[in-house]
Design a protein around this motif. Structure first.
Motif, short mmCIF file in Angstrom:
data_model
loop_
_atom_site.label_atom_id
_atom_site.label_comp_id
_atom_site.label_asym_id
_atom_site.label_seq_id
_atom_site.Cartn_x
_atom_site.Cartn_y
_atom_site.Cartn_z
N GLU A 21 6.22 5.31 1.75
CA GLU A 21 7.07 4.16 1.42
C GLU A 21 6.33 3.22 0.47
OE1 GLU A 21 10.11 1.91 4.11
OE2 GLU A 21 8.19 0.82 4.27
N TYR A 22 7.06 2.73 -0.53
CA TYR A 22 6.52 1.79 -1.51
C TYR A 22 7.41 0.56 -1.57
CZ TYR A 22 3.92 5.84 -3.36
OH TYR A 22 3.11 6.94 -3.51
N LEU A 23 6.81 -0.60 -1.67
CA LEU A 23 7.58 -1.78 -2.01
C LEU A 23 8.04 -1.65 -3.47
CD1 LEU A 23 5.51 -4.70 -0.42
CD2 LEU A 23 7.78 -3.91 0.28
N PHE A 24 9.28 -2.02 -3.75
CA PHE A 24 9.87 -1.79 -5.06
C PHE A 24 10.03 -3.12 -5.80
CE2 PHE A 24 13.74 -1.14 -7.75
CZ PHE A 24 13.26 -0.12 -8.55
N GLN A 300 -2.07 -6.10 -18.60
CA GLN A 300 -2.97 -5.23 -17.84
C GLN A 300 -2.20 -4.01 -17.33
OE1 GLN A 300 -6.21 -6.21 -17.78
NE2 GLN A 300 -5.52 -7.97 -18.99
N ASP A 301 -2.08 -2.98 -18.17
CA ASP A 301 -1.29 -1.81 -17.80
C ASP A 301 -1.91 -1.02 -16.66
OD1 ASP A 301 0.66 -2.37 -19.70
OD2 ASP A 301 -0.38 -1.25 -21.27
N ASP A 302 -3.21 -1.17 -16.44
CA ASP A 302 -3.82 -0.46 -15.32
C ASP A 302 -3.49 -1.11 -13.97
OD1 ASP A 302 -5.35 -2.71 -15.74
OD2 ASP A 302 -7.29 -1.68 -15.60
N LEU A 303 -2.75 -2.23 -14.00
CA LEU A 303 -2.28 -2.81 -12.74
C LEU A 303 -1.28 -1.88 -12.06
CD1 LEU A 303 -2.29 -5.27 -10.85
CD2 LEU A 303 -0.44 -6.25 -12.23
N TYR A 304 -0.54 -1.11 -12.86
CA TYR A 304 0.47 -0.21 -12.28
C TYR A 304 -0.17 0.83 -11.35
CZ TYR A 304 3.78 3.68 -12.01
OH TYR A 304 4.57 4.70 -11.56
N PRO A 305 -1.13 1.64 -11.82
CA PRO A 305 -1.72 2.61 -10.89
C PRO A 305 -2.48 1.95 -9.74
CG PRO A 305 -2.91 2.62 -12.97
CD PRO A 305 -1.66 1.80 -13.18
N GLY A 311 0.71 1.16 -2.37
CA GLY A 311 2.08 1.21 -1.86
C GLY A 311 3.03 0.22 -2.50
N ILE A 312 2.77 -0.13 -3.77
CA ILE A 312 3.63 -1.08 -4.48
C ILE A 312 4.01 -0.48 -5.83
CG2 ILE A 312 3.81 -3.38 -5.49
CD1 ILE A 312 1.71 -4.29 -3.40
N PHE A 313 5.30 -0.36 -6.09
CA PHE A 313 5.82 0.25 -7.32
C PHE A 313 6.35 -0.85 -8.22
CE2 PHE A 313 8.99 2.16 -10.03
CZ PHE A 313 8.55 3.45 -10.28
N ILE A 314 5.80 -0.96 -9.45
CA ILE A 314 6.28 -1.94 -10.41
C ILE A 314 6.78 -1.22 -11.65
CG2 ILE A 314 4.67 -3.68 -9.54
CD1 ILE A 314 3.07 -3.30 -12.17
#
Length: 353
Positions: A21-24, A300-305, A311-314
């Motif tokens: 599960e990921y927060l969306f 900061q594109d490396d914030l995504y991975p 468990g957080i999807f942006i």
């Protein structure tokens, strides 16, 4: 996209992918209406009356009164003369561009103008900042040849979360007719207490303001709208382009007519969530953010991975074309809970410090 998550349910405040599960914190359902049980129930009731789709032209010899009723309600809410609905925001924009093309109108585009209002897939857009573009625009208009002229732009820089100002409209020349087309897909339902950009744009007698928008974002309705003068929309409706368009399913408009309390409640909840998000995220210095708008943009594109591992999807993908640089942003919705935003902030603090 090979690296895209593929799920089999509508994203809500969470998604589940490969049993995790990921927060969306992505998407454009700013008011969280597609996920709201009460809004879904309104739609279910409306489907019982109108079915799933109206398979006819709006210009046919059988008319459904729900269209004019809903369009009049939206026009009154926004503060405009009239509204015309279509099947999508893209169709709304292209219906307007089609009319401009028929009138052999000279087009001036603003930076980052949405593809919905492009005149062809290779439309060239200014590379300068919006402020610089707006500052030189009145002089540019003065140099344009006589004849129909239109200025096309967005209501907000939704990707980078930056507000646009519109005082420059007052500086446009008074001695020629100008059509001003603004794509408000990311503003309608959110800006100006939900009314979108229309109340914010200065009105000049010689400037014909037309606002186009997707209603599939904040408003939760899979369709589009053209907002403007009655005579302008009447001319648009007479075109073959509009006549050939499938309309927005009437059940959604019926649900819209009965959802005033839900829209008001969700706008209030979004603002509460934004107050908390602004308090927690802005001090990190990572984000560009228009205060009161539900998008936080970061370089900061490396914030995504980093967040994905926690468990957080942006939002993080190339837009509007596949060759554009991927952009990373956090989207706050009315469906989020305070605990979701606090968990997001804790993860970002770990990244920052």
């Amino acid at each position: 996209m090979s690296d895209a998550f593929v799920v089999n349910n509508l994203p809500d405040r969470t998604i589940t992918y490969q049993e995790r599960e990921y927060l969306f914190f992505s998407g454009t359902a700013y008011l969280g209406l597609p996920q709201h049980p009460a809004f879904q129930q309104l739609f279910v009731e409306s489907v019982g009356r109108y079915g799933t789709v109206f398979g006819s032209s709006r210009n046919g010899n059988l008319q459904l009164g729900i269209y004019e009723e809903a369009e009049a309600k939206l026009a009154q809410f926004v503060g405009a003369e009239n509204v015309l609905t279509l099947s999508s925001g893209m169709m709304a924009g292209q219906a307007v561009v089609n009319v401009l093309r028929l009138q052999k109108t000279e087009l001036i585009y603003g930076p980052c103008a949405h593809p919905a209002i492009w005149d062809g897939p290779a439309t060239a857009l200014p590379s300068m900042s919006f402020a610089d573009w707006a500052a030189q625009l009145p002089a540019q208009v003065q140099t344009m040849p006589a004849g129909p002229l239109a200025i096309l732009l967005n209501s907000i820089e939704a990707v980078r979360s930056e507000y646009y100002t519109f005082e420059w409209v007052n500086a446009l020349p008074d001695d020629r007719a100008i059509t001003l087309v603004i794509d408000d897909s990311h503003g309608l339902g959110v800006l100006n207490n939900g009314r979108g950009i229309w109340p914010q744009v200065p009105k000049k007698p010689n400037v014909n303001l037309i606002v186009t928008a997707s209603t599939a974002k904040a408003m939760g309705l899979p369709g589009g709208a053209i907002i403007g003068r009655t005579e302008t929309l009447a001319a648009t409706r007479k075109t073959a382009f509009f006549g050939a368009c499938s309309p927005i399913p009437p059940a959604y408009l019926d649900a819209y007519l009965r959802a005033d309390a839900l829209y008001a409640d969700r706008r209030d909840k979004l603002q509460q969530n934004l107050l908390l998000a602004e308090k927690l995220l802005i001090p990190t210095g990572l984000f560009t953010h228009a205060k009161g708008y539900p998008v936080f943009f970061t370089e900061q594109d490396d914030l995504y991975p980093f967040l994905l591992e926690r468990g957080i999807f942006i939002y993080s993908f190339a837009y509007p074309t596949a060759t554009d640089r991927a952009n990373s942003r956090i989207v706050i919705s009315a469906f989020h809970e305070f605990a979701d935003i606090q968990k997001l902030a804790e993860a970002i603090y770990t990244y920052s410090f």
